[in-house]
Structures are given as structure tokens and as C-alpha cells.
Design an enzyme around this catalytic site. Structure first.
Site, mmCIF file in Angstrom:
data_model
loop_
_atom_site.group_PDB
_atom_site.id
_atom_site.type_symbol
_atom_site.label_atom_id
_atom_site.label_comp_id
_atom_site.label_asym_id
_atom_site.label_seq_id
_atom_site.Cartn_x
_atom_site.Cartn_y
_atom_site.Cartn_z
ATOM 1 N N SER A 166 -19.588 1.383 71.087
ATOM 2 C CA SER A 166 -19.167 3.061 71.786
ATOM 3 C C SER A 166 -17.634 3.318 71.667
ATOM 4 O O SER A 166 -17.089 2.981 71.274
ATOM 5 C CB SER A 166 -20.176 3.110 72.411
ATOM 6 O OG SER A 166 -20.815 4.621 72.127
ATOM 7 N N HIS A 172 -28.109 2.818 67.618
ATOM 8 C CA HIS A 172 -27.374 3.103 68.983
ATOM 9 C C HIS A 172 -27.254 2.144 70.134
ATOM 10 O O HIS A 172 -28.715 2.294 70.493
ATOM 11 C CB HIS A 172 -26.739 4.146 68.885
ATOM 12 C CG HIS A 172 -25.132 4.220 69.813
ATOM 13 N ND1 HIS A 172 -24.072 4.178 69.177
ATOM 14 C CD2 HIS A 172 -24.647 4.262 70.946
ATOM 15 C CE1 HIS A 172 -23.055 4.484 69.823
ATOM 16 N NE2 HIS A 172 -23.415 4.427 71.206
ATOM 17 N N ASP A 227 -27.521 5.240 63.511
ATOM 18 C CA ASP A 227 -26.639 6.512 63.765
ATOM 19 C C ASP A 227 -26.164 6.865 63.600
ATOM 20 O O ASP A 227 -25.440 6.753 62.943
ATOM 21 C CB ASP A 227 -26.365 5.015 65.078
ATOM 22 C CG ASP A 227 -25.040 4.842 66.068
ATOM 23 O OD1 ASP A 227 -24.787 6.797 66.237
ATOM 24 O OD2 ASP A 227 -24.015 4.623 66.602
#
Length: 294
Positions: A140, A262, A232
């Protein structure tokens, strides 16, 4: 979009501890929610794995595993607002144990107390202090930092490779994933907006290190393995980054994970899909490290 019962149960357990509204709370409250959720999923470290905390380049780090000639530099996710050494402790421990490589996790400064470029400056400081070649990896926000480090080092010592796990890379918000997955479980487009304001304020983002997909030149960067979650908003960032790397002559592989949202690294022990993806990530780390596993 998601029918897999294991993944649905992972989402249910995550949202029970970390509800969607946590992203709109104060940074302190958001961190309390996030830390509680991570603690719920945290697995014990592999038995006998050495772990020690120390500073590198003036930045707090946690080092896993025995000394090895090649290392992994790991940068945690959390939107630059949440997360730290404890939130990803089990993931880092398992990567070190499974690959046989020393892993260095970086406790970079968080927003909004420390806005951009504070996080990348911390990562650069650790990289300069690291006395051996390494693969850089991150999930991320950490994936953005991993890519940014490679960009920052274009004229200097490059990492051996970059492993980006559902990264945020400053992609085009008109890309399909941002609209199709705008209300995806565990990360919504509105959450991305809030994290960007915390990191950059209200002004435009102009630093290419803060949005690697918009950097004018990607040639000469480390080879990449990029894995995205299909459910996501950030999915197409990974796809588009790999396409641009290939256009620039950089070896790059994109793997997209159907039905996963995610943050699915925390599901690697409970979801077959997440487990297979984690195994692919481990294999990529070893491959980019040059088969350095003892």
C-alpha cells in the site's frame, strides 16, 4: 464482486475491529482502531527467529533474522497515517523466516504530524545506512515508498528489485478500478482522498516521488514484481506502473488477485487465495535477491 467465503469472513473480521468510519476519525483514533485490528490478526513469530530493534540512519527499525549478505528492506502500509513496526511484525517475521534473508522494517514518520517528504526522507536515510544490497518491498503506502526509493536512487545505488503489494502510486483517478471499486470493502476512494490530505494538505501534489506513476522517466529502475488486489480502487495503479516500466525497458511482472480486497496480507493464514499470493510474493523476493536463500 466477492463470493469466496474465506475472503468474506476476513472482511467481516476486519470491519468488526476497523470500521469504515475509522478513516474519517482523528489520526489518534484511527490508529487505535487500526492497531486493535492488526492485533486481532497478528500471528506469533516463527520460533527461534532473532529480532532486534535498532536505529539506522537515525530512523527506528526492526531487524529480523540472522545477518545475510543480501537483505530485504520492508516499508509498511497504512496510508501514511497508521501502521508501524508492530502492525506488520508478523508479516515481516514470516518473510525473513521463509526467504532466509535478513529483513529491515522501517518505522518512518507518519502524517499529519509529519507531511511529505518526511516519510521518503526516512526511507532514504535507512537505505544510505544499509551496508548491503537489498530488495525493497512494501504494501500500500509502503509500496509507494518502495517505488519512490528506486526513483530517488536512479543515479545511485539501486535496490536489487522492488516488490510492491497493492501499491498506491498516484494513478489516474479516471482509471476503471477507481470507479468500479470506489466503494470496495476495506478501502474506498474517499479513504484515499483523506489520506492524501493528511500527507500533502490541500495543495496540489507536485513531487514525482510522491506519485511514481507520474514521474517523467522510469528507465534504469530496479526490476519489479507488482501484485494488486482486484477488488481495490488502487488495482490499476499496479497494472499501469508495470506497463510504464516495461516501456522504459525495465523488467516488470504484474499479478492481479481475483476476489481479494486491499489489505489481504492479513488473511494469508485464513484464505487460500491470500496464502497463494503471499507465496508468490515470497518467491519474487528470493528471485530478485538473486536466489539468495541459504
Amino acid at each position: 464482486m466477492i463470493a469466496d467465503p474465506q475472503v468474506l469472513e476476513f472482511i467481516r473480521r476486519t470491519e468488526a475491529a476497523y470500521p469504515a468510519e475509522a478513516n474519517g476519525a482523528s489520526a489518534a483514533d484511527n490508529r487505535r482502531y487500526y492497531d486493535a485490528m492488526c492485533a486481532r490478526f497478528r500471528a506469533p513469530r516463527p520460533p527461534g527467529l532473532p529480532v532486534r530493534d535498532r536505529d539506522l540512519g537515525g530512523v527506528s527499525c526492526r531487524i529480523y533474522g540472522e545477518e545475510t549478505p543480501v537483505a530485504v528492506l520492508y516499508l509498511h502500509g497504512g496510508g501514511f497515517v497508521v501502521g508501524g513496526l508492530d502492525s506488520h511484525d508478523d508479516v515481516c517475521a514470516e518473510i525473513a523466516d521463509a526467504t532466509g534473508l535478513m529483513l529491515v522494517a522501517v518505522d518512518y514518520r507518519l502524517a499529519p504530524e509529519h507531511r511529505w517528504p518526511a516519510p521518503i526522507r526516512d526511507v532514504e536515510a535507512v537505505w544510505q545506512a544499509l551496508d548491503r544490497p537489498a530488495v525493497v518491498a512494501g504494501d500500500s503506502a509502503g509500496g509507494l515508498l518502495a517505488a519512490a526509493l528506486c526513483l530517488s536512487c536512479r543515479q545511485r545505488r539501486q535496490p536489487l528489485g522492488q516488490v510492491l503489494i497493492y501499491p498506491s502510486l498516484g494513478g489516474d483517478r479516471s482509471a476503471p478500478s477507481y470507479t468500479v471499486n470506489a466503494e470496495a470493502p476495506l478501502l474506498r476512494s474517499v479513504d484515499l482522498d483523506g489520506y492524501q490530505r493528511a500527507l500533502h494538505g490541500e495543495g496540489p501534489v507536485t513531487d514525482p516521488l510522491a506519485q511514481p506513476l507520474r514521474a517523467p522517466e522510469l528507465g534504469g529502475l530496479a526490476p519489479a514484481f507488482v501484485v494488486s488486489a482486484d477488488v481495490d480502487p488502487l488495482r490499476d495503479d499496479g497494472r499501469d506502473y508495470v506497463a510504464r516500466l516495461r516501456q522504459a525497458g525495465v523488467a516488470a511482472e504484474w499479478r492481479n488477485e481475483p476476489e481479494l480486497p486491499h489489505g489481504y496480507l492479513r488473511a494469508r493464514r485464513d484464505s487460500d487465495r491470500a496464502r497463494r499470493s503471499f507465496q508468490a510474493i515470497l518467491a519474487a523476493v528470493v528471485r530478485l535477491a538473486g536466489g539468495a536463500q541459504p
